[in-house]
Scaffold this motif. Structure first.
Motif, short mmCIF file in Angstrom:
data_model
loop_
_atom_site.label_atom_id
_atom_site.label_comp_id
_atom_site.label_asym_id
_atom_site.label_seq_id
_atom_site.Cartn_x
_atom_site.Cartn_y
_atom_site.Cartn_z
N GLU A 146 -6.01 -10.37 11.28
CA GLU A 146 -7.06 -9.28 11.13
C GLU A 146 -8.24 -9.83 11.07
N GLU A 147 -9.58 -8.73 11.32
CA GLU A 147 -10.64 -9.10 11.06
C GLU A 147 -10.73 -9.61 9.75
N VAL A 148 -11.74 -10.64 9.67
CA VAL A 148 -12.18 -10.98 8.32
C VAL A 148 -12.50 -10.01 7.20
N GLU A 149 -13.14 -9.05 7.50
CA GLU A 149 -13.80 -8.03 6.57
C GLU A 149 -12.69 -7.17 6.21
N ASP A 150 -11.45 -7.14 6.85
CA ASP A 150 -10.36 -6.27 6.75
C ASP A 150 -9.06 -6.89 6.14
N TYR A 151 -9.44 -8.30 5.96
CA TYR A 151 -8.26 -9.19 5.45
C TYR A 151 -8.19 -9.31 3.90
N ASP A 152 -6.94 -8.97 3.57
CA ASP A 152 -6.72 -9.26 1.85
C ASP A 152 -6.04 -10.43 1.53
N ALA A 153 -6.62 -11.37 1.04
CA ALA A 153 -5.82 -12.55 0.73
C ALA A 153 -5.00 -12.54 -0.28
N THR A 154 -4.95 -11.68 -0.99
CA THR A 154 -4.04 -11.63 -2.20
C THR A 154 -2.70 -12.26 -1.97
N GLN A 155 -1.96 -11.84 -1.05
CA GLN A 155 -0.54 -12.07 -0.73
C GLN A 155 -0.62 -13.61 -0.54
N ALA A 156 -1.49 -14.13 0.48
CA ALA A 156 -1.48 -15.47 1.07
C ALA A 156 -1.87 -16.23 -0.28
N ILE A 157 -2.74 -15.80 -1.20
CA ILE A 157 -3.11 -16.93 -2.24
C ILE A 157 -1.78 -17.00 -3.13
N HIS A 158 -0.92 -16.03 -3.53
CA HIS A 158 0.23 -15.96 -4.30
C HIS A 158 1.27 -16.63 -3.49
N HIS A 159 1.47 -16.71 -2.16
CA HIS A 159 2.28 -17.35 -1.44
C HIS A 159 2.02 -19.01 -1.67
N TRP A 160 0.64 -19.28 -1.59
CA TRP A 160 0.39 -20.73 -1.72
C TRP A 160 0.56 -21.24 -2.88
N LEU A 161 0.25 -20.31 -4.16
CA LEU A 161 0.81 -20.83 -5.40
C LEU A 161 2.31 -20.87 -5.70
N ARG A 162 3.16 -20.23 -4.93
CA ARG A 162 4.39 -20.47 -5.24
C ARG A 162 5.28 -21.32 -4.43
N VAL A 163 4.93 -21.71 -3.22
CA VAL A 163 5.59 -22.41 -2.24
C VAL A 163 5.87 -23.87 -2.94
N LYS A 164 4.89 -24.58 -3.74
CA LYS A 164 5.26 -25.80 -4.43
C LYS A 164 4.25 -25.83 -5.84
N PRO A 165 4.49 -26.65 -6.67
CA PRO A 165 3.85 -27.11 -7.63
C PRO A 165 2.29 -27.15 -7.26
N ARG A 166 1.28 -26.58 -7.91
CA ARG A 166 -0.13 -26.92 -7.52
C ARG A 166 -0.73 -27.14 -8.92
N ARG A 167 -1.77 -27.93 -8.67
CA ARG A 167 -2.69 -28.14 -9.79
C ARG A 167 -3.77 -27.02 -10.20
N THR A 168 -3.04 -25.91 -10.87
CA THR A 168 -3.71 -24.63 -10.85
C THR A 168 -4.42 -24.45 -12.38
N ARG A 169 -3.89 -25.51 -13.23
CA ARG A 169 -4.41 -25.32 -14.75
C ARG A 169 -5.85 -24.83 -14.78
N HIS A 170 -6.69 -25.43 -14.02
CA HIS A 170 -8.21 -25.24 -13.95
C HIS A 170 -8.50 -23.87 -13.62
N LEU A 171 -7.57 -23.14 -13.12
CA LEU A 171 -7.87 -21.73 -12.89
C LEU A 171 -7.61 -20.84 -14.04
N GLU A 172 -6.95 -21.38 -15.01
CA GLU A 172 -6.63 -20.35 -16.12
C GLU A 172 -7.51 -20.06 -16.86
N ARG A 173 -8.54 -20.81 -17.09
CA ARG A 173 -9.83 -20.37 -18.13
C ARG A 173 -11.07 -20.86 -17.60
N LYS A 174 -12.16 -20.04 -17.78
CA LYS A 174 -13.38 -20.28 -17.46
C LYS A 174 -14.36 -20.88 -18.49
N LEU A 175 -14.70 -22.04 -18.45
CA LEU A 175 -15.53 -22.63 -19.38
C LEU A 175 -16.75 -21.91 -19.72
#
Length: 233
Positions: A146-175
Motif C-alpha cells: 500500500e501507499e505509505v500514507e495508507d499503511y498501518d504498521a501495527t500488525q507488522a510490528i506485533h509480528h516482528w516482536l513475536r517471531v523471535k525474542p527481541r531486546r524490547t525491554r527498553h520499550l517498556e518505560r520512558k525515562l
C-alpha cells in the motif's frame, strides 16, 4: 503487424477474450466459448495435470452450466468475475480456474518496466551483494504494498516482536527524570511512564524474563549503556 500476430485468431491470445464479460453475446449461445475454453485447457494441460484440485473432464460440462445460469439471472456485461466466483465458485470451480489463468496474463509490459525501475533503485552499486531472495522480497514489497500514507504498521510490528525474542525491554518505560549516580556509578530512575499500547505492552512483558540486561529486578536500574540520556547530577 499482421505477420507478427498471425496466430491471433486461433491461439491463447484470441481465447483470452473469454475473460472480458463485456464482449459476451447479449443472448445465450450454447456454442459460445467452447472452442476457446478447449484452447485454454490444451495450452495449460501439462501444468493442470499436476493439480489435484482441478478435474479436466468436468470443465466443458461446467462451462455450459455456468453460461446458462449467468444468462438466466444476470446480464454478463454488468457482472465481474469476483461476483461470479462468489456466486458459482463452489459448483463451477474447474472452468472458473481456466478463467483465472486468463486473468493472470498481463495486458502490457508496464508491470515489467516498473519492476526493472524498482530493481535499479534497490540493487545499487553500494548494495550489489544482495542475495536473489532478498531482492525478490524487496521487489514484492515495493510493487505490491500500500501507499505509505495508507499503511498501518501495527500488525507488522506485533509480528516482528513475536517471531523471535527481541531486546524490547527498553520499550517498556520512558525515562523522564534521572538522579545522580551512586558510589557504584549506577543511575537510578525516579519517574517512569508506562507503555500506552496494551498489545505491545503484553508482548514486551512476555519478553521480560529473557532480557534483564538493562534493569534490576527489584528497582528500575538503567545501566551505563544509556549514555545518551539526560542526567541531572
Amino acid at each position: 503487424m499482421s505477420s507478427r500476430f498471425s496466430d491471433i485468431t486461433d491461439s491463447l491470445l484470441s481465447a483470452s477474450s473469454l475473460a472480458d464479460l463485456k464482449s459476451w453475446p447479449d443472448t445465450f449461445d450454447s456454442e459460445f466459448g467452447a472452442d476457446k475454453l478447449t484452447a485454454i485447457t490444451d495450452h495449460y494441460r501439462e501444468f493442470l495435470t499436476d493439480r489435484t484440485d482441478i478435474e479436466l473432464d468436468l470443465i466443458d460440462q461446467e462451462w455450459m452450466s455456468l453460461k446458462t445460469k449467468i444468462y438466466n439471472s444476470h446480464k454478463p456485461s454488468e457482472l465481474s468475475w469476483n461476483v461470479v466466483w462468489e456466486t458459482y465458485g463452489e459448483t463451477h470451480k474447474n472452468c472458473l480456474h481456466m478463467i483465472d489463468l486468463l486473468l493472470t496474463l498481463p495486458g502490457s509490459t508496464a508491470e515489467c518496466e516498473r519492476g526493472f525501475s524498482q530493481l535499479k533503485i534497490i540493487k545499487t552499486e553500494i548494495r550489489n551483494k544482495l542475495s536473489s531472495s532478498t531482492v525478490s522480497n524487496l521487489l514484492t514489497v515495493q510493487l505490491n504494498s500500500e501507499e505509505v500514507e495508507d499503511y498501518d504498521a501495527t500488525q507488522a510490528i506485533h509480528h516482528w516482536l513475536r517471531v523471535k525474542p527481541r531486546r524490547t525491554r527498553h520499550l517498556e518505560r520512558k525515562l523522564t527524570t534521572l538522579t545522580a549516580k551512586d558510589d557504584n556509578d549506577t543511575v537510578y530512575v525516579e519517574n517512569e511512564t508506562e507503555l500506552q499500547d496494551p498489545a505491545l505492552k503484553a508482548t514486551v512483558e512476555d519478553s521480560d524474563s529473557s532480557d534483564d540486561s538493562c534493569y534490576d529486578s527489584e528497582e528500575s536500574v538503567v545501566s551505563s549503556d544509556y549514555s545518551d540520556c539526560d542526567i541531572d547530577i
